[in-house]
Design a protein around this motif. Structure first.
Motif, mmCIF file in Angstrom:
data_model
loop_
_atom_site.group_PDB
_atom_site.id
_atom_site.type_symbol
_atom_site.label_atom_id
_atom_site.label_comp_id
_atom_site.label_asym_id
_atom_site.label_seq_id
_atom_site.Cartn_x
_atom_site.Cartn_y
_atom_site.Cartn_z
ATOM 1 N N UNK A 3 16.375 10.238 70.482
ATOM 2 C CA UNK A 3 15.493 11.365 70.767
ATOM 3 C C UNK A 3 14.806 11.113 72.099
ATOM 4 N N UNK A 4 14.375 12.192 72.728
ATOM 5 C CA UNK A 4 13.682 12.077 74.006
ATOM 6 C C UNK A 4 12.582 13.131 74.034
ATOM 7 N N UNK A 5 11.365 12.711 74.380
ATOM 8 C CA UNK A 5 10.223 13.614 74.461
ATOM 9 C C UNK A 5 10.038 14.041 75.911
ATOM 10 N N UNK A 6 10.095 15.343 76.139
ATOM 11 C CA UNK A 6 9.877 15.883 77.487
ATOM 12 C C UNK A 6 9.100 17.179 77.376
ATOM 13 N N UNK A 7 8.002 17.243 78.088
ATOM 14 C CA UNK A 7 7.186 18.451 78.166
ATOM 15 C C UNK A 7 6.743 18.919 76.778
ATOM 16 N N UNK A 11 13.765 16.217 72.026
ATOM 17 C CA UNK A 11 15.185 16.558 72.107
ATOM 18 C C UNK A 11 15.985 15.562 71.284
ATOM 19 N N UNK A 12 16.810 16.064 70.374
ATOM 20 C CA UNK A 12 17.727 15.236 69.601
ATOM 21 C C UNK A 12 18.986 15.082 70.445
ATOM 22 N N UNK A 13 19.193 13.920 71.003
ATOM 23 C CA UNK A 13 20.295 13.707 71.950
ATOM 24 C C UNK A 13 21.664 13.612 71.282
ATOM 25 N N UNK A 28 25.876 11.454 76.891
ATOM 26 C CA UNK A 28 26.958 10.510 76.592
ATOM 27 C C UNK A 28 26.466 9.072 76.559
ATOM 28 N N UNK A 29 25.169 8.909 76.303
ATOM 29 C CA UNK A 29 24.622 7.570 76.134
ATOM 30 C C UNK A 29 24.091 6.929 77.399
ATOM 31 N N UNK A 30 24.117 7.603 78.520
ATOM 32 C CA UNK A 30 23.656 7.022 79.781
ATOM 33 C C UNK A 30 22.228 7.446 80.085
#
Length: 138
Positions: A3-7, A11-13, A28-30
């Motif tokens: 997951x990534x927190x933005x603004x 986001x579930x990657x 793609x994991x990068x």
């Protein structure tokens, strides 16, 4: 971490995203040096873009729902699919075609009363012309 927190948005990657124009993006994991996930579009796999840049430049990212499996389709159409098949309620392609093909209808035969009258037979303007022609004779 997938997951990534933005603004303020998590986001579930593991899911793909689509932007407002319909372009699909996936992780793609990068990640870049700042730890931001790099998203790629399947059309441009060699050009990864950080998620914040994609979000800023291409509008909100909408997660794409995973495609349903064949079993999920069958369950949506017929919850008791296995029981239906076991009971023998499955049609052959020929039976199905016979069931959905409409019966051939014969076209009705046209008679004279189906046709509109000829303008030459009408009494309006044609009758008026006949009166003028008759007036010239006399």
């Amino acid at each position: 971490m997938t997951t990534y927190l933005h603004d303020g948005i998590v986001f579930d990657l593991t899911r793909s995203f689509v932007d407002v124009l319909g372009v699909e993006w996936e992780w793609r994991g990068e990640r870049n040096e700042a730890g931001e996930p790099l998203l790629v579009s399947p059309g441009l796999p060699e050009s990864p873009v950080p998620l914040p840049d994609v979000y800023r430049d291409h509008g909100p990212l909408i997660p794409i729902s995973p495609r349903p499996s064949a079993a999920q389709y069958r369950a949506a159409v017929d919850v008791n699919y296995a029981a239906t098949v076991a009971a023998g309620y499955v049609e052959s392609p020929a039976e199905f075609a016979a069931r959905i093909t409409p019966a051939a209808a014969t076209a009705p035969a046209l008679t004279a009363h189906h046709l509109s009258p000829s303008p030459m037979e009408q009494t309006g303007f044609r009758g008026f012309l006949n009166t003028i022609k008759g007036a010239r004779r006399g």
